[in-house]
Design a protein around this motif. Structure first.
Motif, PDB file in Angstrom:
ATOM      1  N   ILE A   1      -9.520  29.782  60.012  1.00 50.30           N
ATOM      2  CA  ILE A   1      -9.718  30.976  59.182  1.00 50.30           C
ATOM      3  C   ILE A   1      -8.995  32.184  59.791  1.00 50.30           C
ATOM      4  N   PHE A   2      -8.216  32.876  58.966  1.00 48.84           N
ATOM      5  CA  PHE A   2      -7.580  34.120  59.432  1.00 48.84           C
ATOM      6  C   PHE A   2      -8.677  35.172  59.641  1.00 48.84           C
ATOM      7  N   PRO A   3      -8.677  35.863  60.787  1.00 50.35           N
ATOM      8  CA  PRO A   3      -9.798  36.771  61.080  1.00 50.35           C
ATOM      9  C   PRO A   3      -9.700  38.136  60.404  1.00 50.35           C
ATOM     10  N   ILE A   4      -9.409  38.119  59.104  1.00 42.98           N
ATOM     11  CA  ILE A   4      -9.471  39.367  58.324  1.00 42.98           C
ATOM     12  C   ILE A   4     -10.178  39.072  57.003  1.00 42.98           C
ATOM     13  N   GLU A   5     -10.671  40.123  56.382  1.00 44.38           N
ATOM     14  CA  GLU A   5     -11.196  40.024  55.032  1.00 44.38           C
ATOM     15  C   GLU A   5     -10.113  40.608  54.140  1.00 44.38           C
ATOM     16  N   ALA A   6      -9.582  39.770  53.262  1.00 43.04           N
ATOM     17  CA  ALA A   6      -8.464  40.209  52.421  1.00 43.04           C
ATOM     18  C   ALA A   6      -9.028  40.852  51.153  1.00 43.04           C
ATOM     19  N   ILE A   7      -9.320  42.129  51.263  1.00 45.04           N
ATOM     20  CA  ILE A   7      -9.937  42.861  50.148  1.00 45.04           C
ATOM     21  C   ILE A   7      -8.848  43.341  49.187  1.00 45.04           C
ATOM     22  N   VAL A   8      -9.149  43.246  47.895  1.00 45.74           N
ATOM     23  CA  VAL A   8      -8.261  43.832  46.891  1.00 45.74           C
ATOM     24  C   VAL A   8      -9.100  44.777  46.047  1.00 45.74           C
ATOM     25  N   ARG A   9      -8.565  45.948  45.796  1.00 46.06           N
ATOM     26  CA  ARG A   9      -9.291  46.944  44.999  1.00 46.06           C
ATOM     27  C   ARG A   9      -8.491  47.328  43.760  1.00 46.06           C
ATOM     28  N   GLY A  10      -9.197  47.349  42.625  1.00 48.60           N
ATOM     29  CA  GLY A  10      -8.568  47.778  41.381  1.00 48.60           C
ATOM     30  C   GLY A  10      -9.078  49.147  40.956  1.00 48.60           C
ATOM     31  N   TYR A  11     -10.150  49.590  41.598  1.00 49.17           N
ATOM     32  CA  TYR A  11     -10.799  50.862  41.246  1.00 49.17           C
ATOM     33  C   TYR A  11     -11.154  51.577  42.546  1.00 49.17           C
ATOM     34  N   VAL A  12     -11.265  52.906  42.495  1.00 46.41           N
ATOM     35  CA  VAL A  12     -11.610  53.646  43.702  1.00 46.41           C
ATOM     36  C   VAL A  12     -13.118  53.884  43.733  1.00 46.41           C
ATOM     37  N   THR A  13     -13.778  53.141  44.622  1.00 45.81           N
ATOM     38  CA  THR A  13     -15.242  53.209  44.704  1.00 45.81           C
ATOM     39  C   THR A  13     -15.686  52.829  46.117  1.00 45.81           C
ATOM     40  N   GLY A  14     -16.970  52.977  46.389  1.00 51.37           N
ATOM     41  CA  GLY A  14     -17.502  52.563  47.693  1.00 51.37           C
ATOM     42  C   GLY A  14     -16.842  53.301  48.840  1.00 51.37           C
ATOM     43  N   SER A  15     -16.544  52.556  49.923  1.00 52.74           N
ATOM     44  CA  SER A  15     -15.951  53.209  51.102  1.00 52.74           C
ATOM     45  C   SER A  15     -14.565  53.761  50.780  1.00 52.74           C
ATOM     46  N   ALA A  16     -13.879  53.166  49.794  1.00 56.86           N
ATOM     47  CA  ALA A  16     -12.546  53.657  49.410  1.00 56.86           C
ATOM     48  C   ALA A  16     -12.656  55.039  48.775  1.00 56.86           C
ATOM     49  N   TRP A  17     -13.701  55.255  47.967  1.00 58.03           N
ATOM     50  CA  TRP A  17     -13.912  56.565  47.343  1.00 58.03           C
ATOM     51  C   TRP A  17     -14.230  57.614  48.406  1.00 58.03           C
ATOM     52  N   SER A  18     -15.078  57.258  49.379  1.00 56.58           N
ATOM     53  CA  SER A  18     -15.409  58.217  50.450  1.00 56.58           C
ATOM     54  C   SER A  18     -14.137  58.628  51.194  1.00 56.58           C
ATOM     55  N   GLU A  19     -13.301  57.631  51.511  1.00 57.74           N
ATOM     56  CA  GLU A  19     -12.063  57.939  52.238  1.00 57.74           C
ATOM     57  C   GLU A  19     -11.129  58.789  51.367  1.00 57.74           C
ATOM     58  N   TYR A  20     -11.012  58.417  50.109  1.00 53.11           N
ATOM     59  CA  TYR A  20     -10.107  59.140  49.207  1.00 53.11           C
ATOM     60  C   TYR A  20     -10.519  60.608  49.076  1.00 53.11           C
ATOM     61  N   GLU A  21     -11.818  60.833  48.958  1.00 48.19           N
ATOM     62  CA  GLU A  21     -12.310  62.217  48.823  1.00 48.19           C
ATOM     63  C   GLU A  21     -11.924  63.067  50.031  1.00 48.19           C
ATOM     64  N   LYS A  22     -11.916  62.430  51.216  1.00 47.99           N
ATOM     65  CA  LYS A  22     -11.602  63.170  52.438  1.00 47.99           C
ATOM     66  C   LYS A  22     -10.112  63.372  52.624  1.00 47.99           C
ATOM     67  N   SER A  23      -9.320  62.302  52.366  1.00 50.76           N
ATOM     68  CA  SER A  23      -7.929  62.355  52.827  1.00 50.76           C
ATOM     69  C   SER A  23      -6.893  61.916  51.778  1.00 50.76           C
ATOM     70  N   GLN A  24      -7.356  61.654  50.557  1.00 49.00           N
ATOM     71  CA  GLN A  24      -6.464  61.155  49.495  1.00 49.00           C
ATOM     72  C   GLN A  24      -5.743  59.853  49.887  1.00 49.00           C
ATOM     73  N   THR A  25      -6.385  59.110  50.792  1.00 49.38           N
ATOM     74  CA  THR A  25      -5.848  57.793  51.168  1.00 49.38           C
ATOM     75  C   THR A  25      -6.937  56.737  50.943  1.00 49.38           C
ATOM     76  N   ILE A  26      -6.506  55.474  50.871  1.00 47.94           N
ATOM     77  CA  ILE A  26      -7.446  54.342  50.858  1.00 47.94           C
ATOM     78  C   ILE A  26      -6.954  53.361  51.912  1.00 47.94           C
ATOM     79  N   HIS A  27      -7.803  53.045  52.887  1.00 46.62           N
ATOM     80  CA  HIS A  27      -7.385  52.236  54.055  1.00 46.62           C
ATOM     81  C   HIS A  27      -6.067  52.785  54.626  1.00 46.62           C
ATOM     82  N   GLY A  28      -5.965  54.111  54.666  1.00 46.73           N
ATOM     83  CA  GLY A  28      -4.774  54.759  55.228  1.00 46.73           C
ATOM     84  C   GLY A  28      -3.581  54.817  54.288  1.00 46.73           C
TER      85      GLY A  28
END
Ligand code: ATP
Ligand code: MG
Length: 312
Positions: free
Chosen positions: A114-141
């Motif tokens: 197993i590759f030691p990452i979680e391969a997340i795909v996002r189609g909408y800005v929500t959850g931790s991605a929304w929190s990050e976006y609100e702060k820095s206009q980025t998602i996972h950088g």
């Protein structure tokens, strides 16, 4: 179908290799394969609750099996770990009772690295991605367009990996470049390409059935002999994804989660969010189960009972 929730898997005939939050993995006589067994355990806010949701393990297993079939027909070249829903034979490998217990909740899968990452795909800005976006206009950088609203659909689905933490630890959001460093240059682009293709195919299929898949987590494995990448684990289930009701979706506000909202609301309103050893009252269990069932039926066009019958 039993109404008792199976929070531990009563299987002693095979060696248990590991136990995750929801699944137990067992060795099989053929050591290129594993028995992947899904319990009725449920977690919310990263803790496992004391009682389970009966039939949840069946729903997650049969839904994943359905997705492996759907995605194989839609994503060219996709390889996945799923081999069979048929439990190992009794009495030679498991006991007759064990075999009955495994029916519908176990899959024989390819054993992979197993590759030691979680391969997340996002189609909408929500959850931790929304929190990050609100702060820095980025998602996972990754820089994003200005002016996105809470839960807005992104112009394109994006690959937003995280680390894969040990049981009890938190996964950390990372950039695709950081994931590249973890999985290796050789595999990084193929992983990204595969999960984006699986997400897009899944979204189109689910949307026709009234479900929006806001985001999801895939896991990938490597067959070290052939050097090929496989889609592993559960796929596009309500546990690995955020499902929203298409009919109730409204941009600019938080959305109810299709499955765990009843549970989360009850935990928060009783001050039990993130606390260990919480016992849910029967009505919360029943309502949560009904939501999982509904997602299953919408996505497979079948009732769970029909699906179980067709296994006989
Ligand atoms: P969560 O999914 O909530 O992060 P978890 O990762 O602890 O929880 P479970 O889903 O309960 O785990 O258990 C599944 C485990 O099996 C995961 O660690 C996953 O990486 C691993 N796994 C999945 N498919 C395979 C496979 N084909 N070969 C080997 N291991 C696998
Ligand atoms: Mg898992």
């Amino acid at each position: 179908m039993s109404s008792e929730a199976l929070t531990t898997i009563p299987l002693t005939s095979l060696p248990r290799l590991s136990q995750g939050k929801v699944r137990d993995l067992f060795a099989l006589p053929d050591d290129s394969k594993l028995l992947f067994v899904t319990s009725d355990r449920i977690s919310a806010y990263d803790v496992i609750l004391k009682n389970g949701i009966s039939s949840k393990g069946l729903i997650l297993t049969l839904l994943s099996a359905k997705w492996f079939e759907v995605l194989s027909s839609k994503v060219p070249g996709l390889k996945h770990h799923f081999l069979s829903l048929t439990p190992p034979p009794a009495p030679s490998v498991v006991t007759p009772d064990e075999r009955q217990m495994l029916r519908g909740r176990s899959m024989t899968v390819r054993r992979l690295k197993i590759f030691p990452i979680e391969a997340i795909v996002r189609g909408y800005v929500t959850g931790s991605a929304w929190s990050e976006y609100e702060k820095s206009q980025t998602i996972h950088g990754l820089p994003q367009p200005a002016g996105l609203l809470c839960c807005q659909r992104l112009p394109q689905p994006i690959y937003t990996p995280s680390t894969k933490a040990e049981l009890g630890d938190k996964d950390l959001n990372i950039t695709p470049d950081q994931a590249r460093a973890i999985v290796g240059e050789k595999y990084a682009s193929r992983i990204e390409e595969l999960v984006l293709a699986c997400y897009k195919a899944g979204v189109a299929y689910a949307e026709e059935r009234g479900i929006l898949i806001a985001d999801t987590k895939f896991e990938l494995g490597l067959d070290e002999e052939t050097d090929e990448i496989y889609l592993v684990d559960e796929v596009l289930t309500p546990d690995s994804s955020r499902f929203w009701s298409k009919a109730d979706y409204q941009v600019g506000r938080q959305q109810d989660s299709f499955d765990k909202q009843v549970l989360r609301d009850w935990l928060t309103s009783n001050g039990l969010k993130g606390k260990p050893d919480v016992l849910l009252p029967p009505e919360v269990v029943e309502k949560t189960k009904a939501r999982y069932m509904e997602a299953y039926e919408k996505l497979t066009d079948k009732t769970l009972e029909e699906a179980l019958k067709s296994l006989e």
